[in-house]
Design a protein around this motif. Sequence first.
Motif, PDB file in Angstrom:
ATOM      1  N   MET A 197       0.819  -1.208   0.000  1.00 36.48           N
ATOM      2  CA  MET A 197       0.000   0.000   0.000  1.00 36.48           C
ATOM      3  C   MET A 197       0.855   1.260   0.000  1.00 36.48           C
ATOM      4  SD  MET A 197      -2.722  -1.627  -0.180  1.00 36.48           S
ATOM      5  CE  MET A 197      -3.829  -0.229  -0.259  1.00 36.48           C
ATOM      6  N   TRP A 198       2.095   1.144   0.514  1.00 38.70           N
ATOM      7  CA  TRP A 198       3.016   2.285   0.539  1.00 38.70           C
ATOM      8  C   TRP A 198       4.417   1.767   0.265  1.00 38.70           C
ATOM      9  CZ3 TRP A 198       2.319   7.492   0.856  1.00 38.70           C
ATOM     10  CH2 TRP A 198       3.461   8.287   1.084  1.00 38.70           C
ATOM     11  N   ASP A 199       5.088   2.376  -0.701  1.00 36.78           N
ATOM     12  CA  ASP A 199       6.432   1.958  -1.077  1.00 36.78           C
ATOM     13  C   ASP A 199       7.241   3.208  -1.414  1.00 36.78           C
ATOM     14  OD1 ASP A 199       8.748   0.929  -2.154  1.00 36.78           O
ATOM     15  OD2 ASP A 199       7.743  -0.545  -3.430  1.00 36.78           O
ATOM     16  N   ASP A 200       8.230   3.529  -0.579  1.00 37.58           N
ATOM     17  CA  ASP A 200       9.021   4.742  -0.791  1.00 37.58           C
ATOM     18  C   ASP A 200       9.750   4.735  -2.132  1.00 37.58           C
ATOM     19  OD1 ASP A 200       8.378   5.980   1.619  1.00 37.58           O
ATOM     20  OD2 ASP A 200       9.941   4.903   2.712  1.00 37.58           O
ATOM     21  N   ALA A 201       9.985   3.543  -2.685  1.00 37.14           N
ATOM     22  CA  ALA A 201      10.710   3.454  -3.956  1.00 37.14           C
ATOM     23  C   ALA A 201       9.783   3.613  -5.162  1.00 37.14           C
ATOM     24  CB  ALA A 201      11.443   2.115  -4.042  1.00 37.14           C
ATOM     25  N   ARG A 202       8.496   3.744  -4.916  1.00 29.54           N
ATOM     26  CA  ARG A 202       7.521   3.838  -6.008  1.00 29.54           C
ATOM     27  C   ARG A 202       7.086   5.286  -6.180  1.00 29.54           C
ATOM     28  NH1 ARG A 202       3.028  -0.184  -4.686  1.00 29.54           N
ATOM     29  NH2 ARG A 202       2.482   1.413  -3.171  1.00 29.54           N
ATOM     30  N   THR A 203       6.717   5.662  -7.408  1.00 28.66           N
ATOM     31  CA  THR A 203       6.220   7.007  -7.688  1.00 28.66           C
ATOM     32  C   THR A 203       4.834   6.926  -8.314  1.00 28.66           C
ATOM     33  OG1 THR A 203       8.485   7.800  -8.063  1.00 28.66           O
ATOM     34  CG2 THR A 203       6.678   9.180  -8.862  1.00 28.66           C
ATOM     35  N   PRO A 204       3.804   7.415  -7.612  1.00 28.66           N
ATOM     36  CA  PRO A 204       3.821   7.891  -6.233  1.00 28.66           C
ATOM     37  C   PRO A 204       3.938   6.711  -5.267  1.00 28.66           C
ATOM     38  CG  PRO A 204       1.582   7.871  -7.037  1.00 28.66           C
ATOM     39  CD  PRO A 204       2.451   7.507  -8.207  1.00 28.66           C
ATOM     40  N   PRO A 205       4.356   6.944  -4.032  1.00 29.70           N
ATOM     41  CA  PRO A 205       4.553   5.819  -3.109  1.00 29.70           C
ATOM     42  C   PRO A 205       3.259   5.129  -2.683  1.00 29.70           C
ATOM     43  CG  PRO A 205       4.973   7.921  -2.023  1.00 29.70           C
ATOM     44  CD  PRO A 205       4.838   8.219  -3.470  1.00 29.70           C
ATOM     45  N   ALA A 206       2.141   5.842  -2.663  1.00 28.35           N
ATOM     46  CA  ALA A 206       0.865   5.253  -2.262  1.00 28.35           C
ATOM     47  C   ALA A 206       0.243   4.493  -3.424  1.00 28.35           C
ATOM     48  CB  ALA A 206      -0.093   6.326  -1.770  1.00 28.35           C
ATOM     49  N   LEU A 207      -0.252   3.290  -3.164  1.00 27.94           N
ATOM     50  CA  LEU A 207      -0.913   2.511  -4.207  1.00 27.94           C
ATOM     51  C   LEU A 207      -2.236   3.139  -4.606  1.00 27.94           C
ATOM     52  CD1 LEU A 207      -0.962  -0.105  -5.920  1.00 27.94           C
ATOM     53  CD2 LEU A 207      -2.108  -1.227  -3.985  1.00 27.94           C
ATOM     54  N   LEU A 208      -2.913   3.769  -3.639  1.00 26.58           N
ATOM     55  CA  LEU A 208      -4.230   4.351  -3.886  1.00 26.58           C
ATOM     56  C   LEU A 208      -4.169   5.872  -3.810  1.00 26.58           C
ATOM     57  CD1 LEU A 208      -6.422   1.942  -1.711  1.00 26.58           C
ATOM     58  CD2 LEU A 208      -5.752   1.701  -4.122  1.00 26.58           C
ATOM     59  N   ALA A 209      -5.248   6.503  -4.274  1.00 24.43           N
ATOM     60  CA  ALA A 209      -5.410   7.947  -4.197  1.00 24.43           C
ATOM     61  C   ALA A 209      -6.907   8.220  -4.121  1.00 24.43           C
ATOM     62  CB  ALA A 209      -4.802   8.636  -5.430  1.00 24.43           C
ATOM     63  N   PRO A 210      -7.313   9.389  -3.606  1.00 28.58           N
ATOM     64  CA  PRO A 210      -8.748   9.682  -3.531  1.00 28.58           C
ATOM     65  C   PRO A 210      -9.429   9.536  -4.893  1.00 28.58           C
ATOM     66  CG  PRO A 210      -7.517  11.297  -2.276  1.00 28.58           C
ATOM     67  CD  PRO A 210      -6.502  10.475  -3.018  1.00 28.58           C
ATOM     68  N   GLY A 211     -10.579   8.851  -4.894  1.00 31.45           N
ATOM     69  CA  GLY A 211     -11.339   8.661  -6.116  1.00 31.45           C
ATOM     70  C   GLY A 211     -11.072   7.360  -6.835  1.00 31.45           C
ATOM     71  N   VAL A 212      -9.946   6.709  -6.543  1.00 35.79           N
ATOM     72  CA  VAL A 212      -9.604   5.454  -7.207  1.00 35.79           C
ATOM     73  C   VAL A 212     -10.599   4.361  -6.803  1.00 35.79           C
ATOM     74  CG1 VAL A 212      -7.878   3.605  -7.244  1.00 35.79           C
ATOM     75  CG2 VAL A 212      -7.160   5.976  -7.481  1.00 35.79           C
ATOM     76  N   LEU A 213     -10.989   3.543  -7.769  1.00 36.92           N
ATOM     77  CA  LEU A 213     -11.824   2.388  -7.477  1.00 36.92           C
ATOM     78  C   LEU A 213     -10.941   1.216  -7.064  1.00 36.92           C
ATOM     79  CD1 LEU A 213     -14.429   2.432 -10.392  1.00 36.92           C
ATOM     80  CD2 LEU A 213     -14.832   3.025  -8.006  1.00 36.92           C
ATOM     81  N   VAL A 214     -11.410   0.458  -6.081  1.00 34.82           N
ATOM     82  CA  VAL A 214     -10.678  -0.713  -5.598  1.00 34.82           C
ATOM     83  C   VAL A 214     -11.572  -1.931  -5.753  1.00 34.82           C
ATOM     84  CG1 VAL A 214      -9.625  -1.820  -3.601  1.00 34.82           C
ATOM     85  CG2 VAL A 214      -9.329   0.637  -3.960  1.00 34.82           C
ATOM     86  N   ARG A 215     -11.031  -2.945  -6.394  1.00 32.45           N
ATOM     87  CA  ARG A 215     -11.764  -4.189  -6.522  1.00 32.45           C
ATOM     88  C   ARG A 215     -10.930  -5.292  -5.858  1.00 32.45           C
ATOM     89  NH1 ARG A 215     -16.108  -5.955  -9.108  1.00 32.45           N
ATOM     90  NH2 ARG A 215     -16.353  -4.059 -10.336  1.00 32.45           N
ATOM     91  N   PHE A 216     -11.483  -5.885  -4.809  1.00 33.45           N
ATOM     92  CA  PHE A 216     -10.823  -6.985  -4.116  1.00 33.45           C
ATOM     93  C   PHE A 216     -11.083  -8.273  -4.893  1.00 33.45           C
ATOM     94  CE2 PHE A 216     -11.465  -3.942  -0.586  1.00 33.45           C
ATOM     95  CZ  PHE A 216     -10.159  -3.826  -0.167  1.00 33.45           C
ATOM     96  N   VAL A 217     -10.041  -9.089  -5.041  1.00 27.33           N
ATOM     97  CA  VAL A 217     -10.116 -10.339  -5.796  1.00 27.33           C
ATOM     98  C   VAL A 217      -9.652 -11.466  -4.877  1.00 27.33           C
ATOM     99  CG1 VAL A 217      -9.304 -11.599  -7.810  1.00 27.33           C
ATOM    100  CG2 VAL A 217      -9.655  -9.118  -7.951  1.00 27.33           C
ATOM    101  N   GLU A 218     -10.453 -12.501  -4.762  1.00 27.78           N
ATOM    102  CA  GLU A 218     -10.078 -13.619  -3.881  1.00 27.78           C
ATOM    103  C   GLU A 218      -8.902 -14.369  -4.469  1.00 27.78           C
ATOM    104  OE1 GLU A 218     -12.072 -17.361  -1.423  1.00 27.78           O
ATOM    105  OE2 GLU A 218     -13.203 -16.403  -3.042  1.00 27.78           O
ATOM    106  N   GLY A 219      -7.885 -14.590  -3.648  1.00 25.72           N
ATOM    107  CA  GLY A 219      -6.711 -15.332  -4.072  1.00 25.72           C
ATOM    108  C   GLY A 219      -6.512 -16.562  -3.215  1.00 25.72           C
ATOM    109  N   GLU A 220      -5.407 -17.245  -3.446  1.00 29.89           N
ATOM    110  CA  GLU A 220      -5.089 -18.448  -2.690  1.00 29.89           C
ATOM    111  C   GLU A 220      -3.807 -18.258  -1.912  1.00 29.89           C
ATOM    112  OE1 GLU A 220      -4.836 -21.704  -5.369  1.00 29.89           O
ATOM    113  OE2 GLU A 220      -6.956 -21.658  -5.926  1.00 29.89           O
ATOM    114  N   ALA A 221      -3.744 -18.890  -0.743  1.00 24.56           N
ATOM    115  CA  ALA A 221      -2.543 -18.796   0.065  1.00 24.56           C
ATOM    116  C   ALA A 221      -1.380 -19.444  -0.651  1.00 24.56           C
ATOM    117  CB  ALA A 221      -2.766 -19.482   1.417  1.00 24.56           C
ATOM    118  N   SER A 222      -0.203 -18.792  -0.583  1.00 19.22           N
ATOM    119  CA  SER A 222       0.987 -19.327  -1.245  1.00 19.22           C
ATOM    120  C   SER A 222       1.725 -20.267  -0.312  1.00 19.22           C
ATOM    121  CB  SER A 222       1.890 -18.179  -1.682  1.00 19.22           C
ATOM    122  OG  SER A 222       2.236 -17.375  -0.584  1.00 19.22           O
TER     123      SER A 222
END
Length: 222
Positions: A197-222
Amino acid sequence: MTAPSSGTGSARIHRLAEVGLLVDLADLDAVLAVDAALRRAREDGDPRLAEVLDILPAARTLLLTVPAGADLDPVEEAVRRLDVDPSASAADEAPTVEIPVVYDGPDLADVARHTGLSEAEVVAAHTGTPWRAAFGGFAPGFFYLTGGDPRLEVPRRSEPRTAVPDGAVALAGEFSAVYPRRSPGGWQLLGHTDARMWDDARTPPALLAPGVLVRFVEGEAS
Protein backbone atom coordinates in the motif's frame (compact mmCIF):
# COMPACT_ATOMS: atom_id res chain seq x y z
CA MET A 1 -27.97 12.58 -14.45
CA THR A 2 -28.19 15.47 -11.97
CA ALA A 3 -27.11 18.78 -13.41
CA PRO A 4 -24.05 20.42 -11.88
CA SER A 5 -24.81 23.00 -9.20
CA SER A 6 -23.21 26.44 -9.05
CA GLY A 7 -20.98 26.75 -6.01
CA THR A 8 -20.63 24.54 -2.96
CA GLY A 9 -24.04 25.23 -1.47
CA SER A 10 -24.17 25.22 2.34
CA ALA A 11 -20.44 24.50 2.74
CA ARG A 12 -18.60 26.53 5.37
CA ILE A 13 -15.09 27.70 4.51
CA HIS A 14 -12.51 28.41 7.20
CA ARG A 15 -9.10 29.98 6.68
CA LEU A 16 -6.20 28.22 8.36
CA ALA A 17 -3.92 31.20 8.98
CA GLU A 18 -2.00 31.69 5.71
CA VAL A 19 -1.55 28.05 4.76
CA GLY A 20 -4.91 26.85 3.52
CA LEU A 21 -8.67 26.51 3.59
CA LEU A 22 -10.82 23.97 5.42
CA VAL A 23 -14.15 23.31 3.73
CA ASP A 24 -16.92 21.88 5.95
CA LEU A 25 -19.44 19.81 3.99
CA ALA A 26 -22.63 17.91 4.76
CA ASP A 27 -21.38 14.36 4.33
CA LEU A 28 -18.88 12.10 2.59
CA ASP A 29 -20.79 12.16 -0.71
CA ALA A 30 -20.50 15.95 -0.78
CA VAL A 31 -16.78 15.72 0.04
CA LEU A 32 -16.17 13.32 -2.83
CA ALA A 33 -18.13 15.46 -5.29
CA VAL A 34 -16.32 18.68 -4.32
CA ASP A 35 -12.96 16.89 -4.29
CA ALA A 36 -13.58 15.59 -7.82
CA ALA A 37 -14.65 19.06 -9.03
CA LEU A 38 -11.58 20.75 -7.52
CA ARG A 39 -9.17 18.22 -9.00
CA ARG A 40 -10.84 18.57 -12.39
CA ALA A 41 -10.65 22.38 -12.21
CA ARG A 42 -6.97 22.26 -11.22
CA GLU A 43 -6.18 19.83 -14.05
CA ASP A 44 -8.02 22.18 -16.44
CA GLY A 45 -5.68 24.99 -15.41
CA ASP A 46 -7.94 27.19 -13.26
CA PRO A 47 -5.49 30.00 -12.37
CA ARG A 48 -7.21 30.58 -9.02
CA LEU A 49 -6.00 27.12 -7.92
CA ALA A 50 -2.46 27.49 -9.26
CA GLU A 51 -0.90 27.79 -5.81
CA VAL A 52 -2.80 24.89 -4.22
CA LEU A 53 -0.24 22.32 -3.08
CA ASP A 54 -2.58 19.57 -2.05
CA ILE A 55 -6.25 18.65 -1.68
CA LEU A 56 -6.94 16.36 1.27
CA PRO A 57 -10.44 14.92 1.72
CA ALA A 58 -11.76 13.56 5.02
CA ALA A 59 -15.14 12.24 6.15
CA ARG A 60 -16.88 15.65 6.14
CA THR A 61 -14.15 18.16 5.36
CA LEU A 62 -11.76 19.05 2.58
CA LEU A 63 -8.40 20.71 3.21
CA LEU A 64 -6.64 22.80 0.55
CA THR A 65 -3.06 23.71 1.40
CA VAL A 66 -0.98 26.54 -0.12
CA PRO A 67 2.53 27.92 0.48
CA ALA A 68 2.76 30.21 3.51
CA GLY A 69 1.91 33.76 2.52
CA ALA A 70 0.01 32.82 -0.66
CA ASP A 71 -3.09 34.84 -1.55
CA LEU A 72 -6.08 32.81 -0.36
CA ASP A 73 -8.72 35.11 -1.91
CA PRO A 74 -8.67 33.52 -5.40
CA VAL A 75 -8.59 30.02 -3.89
CA GLU A 76 -11.67 30.76 -1.78
CA GLU A 77 -13.42 32.30 -4.78
CA ALA A 78 -12.71 29.16 -6.83
CA VAL A 79 -14.21 26.96 -4.11
CA ARG A 80 -17.30 29.14 -3.68
CA ARG A 81 -17.96 29.28 -7.44
CA LEU A 82 -17.17 25.64 -8.09
CA ASP A 83 -19.42 23.69 -10.46
CA VAL A 84 -20.13 20.54 -8.47
CA ASP A 85 -21.46 17.49 -10.27
CA PRO A 86 -22.85 15.06 -7.63
CA SER A 87 -22.13 12.11 -9.93
CA ALA A 88 -18.51 13.08 -10.63
CA SER A 89 -17.04 11.05 -7.77
CA ALA A 90 -18.41 7.90 -9.42
CA ALA A 91 -17.19 8.69 -12.92
CA ASP A 92 -16.72 5.70 -15.19
CA GLU A 93 -13.20 6.83 -16.13
CA ALA A 94 -11.88 6.52 -12.56
CA PRO A 95 -8.86 4.19 -12.45
CA THR A 96 -9.34 0.76 -10.87
CA VAL A 97 -6.82 -1.06 -8.69
CA GLU A 98 -7.25 -4.79 -8.12
CA ILE A 99 -6.08 -6.09 -4.76
CA PRO A 100 -5.74 -9.88 -4.35
CA VAL A 101 -6.83 -11.10 -0.90
CA VAL A 102 -6.50 -14.39 0.95
CA TYR A 103 -9.62 -14.49 3.12
CA ASP A 104 -8.17 -16.17 6.20
CA GLY A 105 -8.67 -13.37 8.72
CA PRO A 106 -9.30 -14.10 12.40
CA ASP A 107 -12.53 -12.06 12.39
CA LEU A 108 -14.15 -13.59 9.31
CA ALA A 109 -16.46 -15.74 11.42
CA ASP A 110 -17.42 -12.77 13.59
CA VAL A 111 -18.22 -10.68 10.52
CA ALA A 112 -20.43 -13.52 9.25
CA ARG A 113 -22.21 -13.57 12.61
CA HIS A 114 -22.70 -9.77 12.65
CA THR A 115 -24.08 -9.70 9.11
CA GLY A 116 -26.11 -12.93 9.13
CA LEU A 117 -24.15 -14.13 6.11
CA SER A 118 -22.06 -17.26 5.72
CA GLU A 119 -18.29 -16.80 5.52
CA ALA A 120 -18.43 -17.55 1.79
CA GLU A 121 -21.16 -14.92 1.37
CA VAL A 122 -19.04 -12.36 3.24
CA VAL A 123 -16.19 -12.98 0.81
CA ALA A 124 -18.55 -12.79 -2.17
CA ALA A 125 -19.96 -9.49 -0.90
CA HIS A 126 -16.52 -8.01 -0.27
CA THR A 127 -15.28 -8.94 -3.75
CA GLY A 128 -18.56 -8.44 -5.60
CA THR A 129 -18.86 -4.67 -5.31
CA PRO A 130 -16.13 -2.13 -6.13
CA TRP A 131 -15.02 0.18 -3.35
CA ARG A 132 -13.81 3.77 -3.69
CA ALA A 133 -10.81 5.32 -1.96
CA ALA A 134 -12.41 8.22 -0.13
CA PHE A 135 -9.73 9.69 2.14
CA GLY A 136 -6.48 8.84 3.86
CA GLY A 137 -6.13 7.70 7.45
CA PHE A 138 -3.71 7.32 10.31
CA ALA A 139 -0.69 6.05 8.34
CA PRO A 140 0.83 6.67 4.89
CA GLY A 141 -0.97 4.44 2.39
CA PHE A 142 -4.03 3.82 4.60
CA PHE A 143 -7.27 4.72 2.82
CA TYR A 144 -10.86 4.54 3.96
CA LEU A 145 -12.74 2.70 1.22
CA THR A 146 -16.45 3.35 0.82
CA GLY A 147 -19.33 2.26 -1.40
CA GLY A 148 -19.10 -1.49 -0.85
CA ASP A 149 -21.94 -3.92 -0.21
CA PRO A 150 -24.09 -2.33 2.55
CA ARG A 151 -24.59 -5.73 4.19
CA LEU A 152 -20.96 -5.58 5.32
CA GLU A 153 -21.43 -2.68 7.75
CA VAL A 154 -20.06 -4.02 11.05
CA PRO A 155 -18.86 -2.48 14.33
CA ARG A 156 -15.24 -2.22 15.36
CA ARG A 157 -13.93 -4.84 17.73
CA SER A 158 -14.79 -4.24 21.39
CA GLU A 159 -11.10 -4.78 22.23
CA PRO A 160 -8.60 -3.40 19.68
CA ARG A 161 -5.54 -5.47 18.90
CA THR A 162 -2.18 -4.13 20.01
CA ALA A 163 -0.68 -5.20 16.65
CA VAL A 164 -2.38 -5.73 13.30
CA PRO A 165 -0.02 -7.08 10.61
CA ASP A 166 0.73 -5.08 7.49
CA GLY A 167 -1.45 -6.11 4.56
CA ALA A 168 -4.43 -6.97 6.78
CA VAL A 169 -7.73 -6.40 4.94
CA ALA A 170 -10.41 -5.15 7.28
CA LEU A 171 -13.91 -3.77 7.84
CA ALA A 172 -15.25 -1.20 10.32
CA GLY A 173 -18.55 0.62 10.09
CA GLU A 174 -19.30 1.34 6.44
CA PHE A 175 -15.63 1.24 5.44
CA SER A 176 -13.05 -1.29 4.30
CA ALA A 177 -9.28 -0.74 4.37
CA VAL A 178 -5.87 -2.36 4.07
CA TYR A 179 -3.34 -1.79 6.85
CA PRO A 180 -0.14 -0.50 5.18
CA ARG A 181 2.09 -1.36 8.13
CA ARG A 182 2.04 -3.20 11.45
CA SER A 183 0.11 -1.11 13.97
CA PRO A 184 -2.57 -1.25 16.66
CA GLY A 185 -6.11 -1.44 15.33
CA GLY A 186 -9.70 -2.29 16.13
CA TRP A 187 -11.06 -3.17 12.71
CA GLN A 188 -12.50 -6.59 11.86
CA LEU A 189 -9.87 -8.56 9.93
CA LEU A 190 -11.12 -10.50 6.88
CA GLY A 191 -7.82 -11.61 5.38
CA HIS A 192 -4.51 -10.38 4.05
CA THR A 193 -2.89 -9.16 0.85
CA ASP A 194 0.70 -8.97 -0.39
CA ALA A 195 -0.05 -5.71 -2.22
CA ARG A 196 2.22 -2.90 -1.02
CA MET A 197 0.00 0.00 0.00
CA TRP A 198 3.02 2.29 0.54
CA ASP A 199 6.43 1.96 -1.08
CA ASP A 200 9.02 4.74 -0.79
CA ALA A 201 10.71 3.45 -3.96
CA ARG A 202 7.52 3.84 -6.01
CA THR A 203 6.22 7.01 -7.69
CA PRO A 204 3.82 7.89 -6.23
CA PRO A 205 4.55 5.82 -3.11
CA ALA A 206 0.86 5.25 -2.26
CA LEU A 207 -0.91 2.51 -4.21
CA LEU A 208 -4.23 4.35 -3.89
CA ALA A 209 -5.41 7.95 -4.20
CA PRO A 210 -8.75 9.68 -3.53
CA GLY A 211 -11.34 8.66 -6.12
CA VAL A 212 -9.60 5.45 -7.21
CA LEU A 213 -11.82 2.39 -7.48
CA VAL A 214 -10.68 -0.71 -5.60
CA ARG A 215 -11.76 -4.19 -6.52
CA PHE A 216 -10.82 -6.98 -4.12
CA VAL A 217 -10.12 -10.34 -5.80
CA GLU A 218 -10.08 -13.62 -3.88
CA GLY A 219 -6.71 -15.33 -4.07
CA GLU A 220 -5.09 -18.45 -2.69
CA ALA A 221 -2.54 -18.80 0.07
CA SER A 222 0.99 -19.33 -1.25
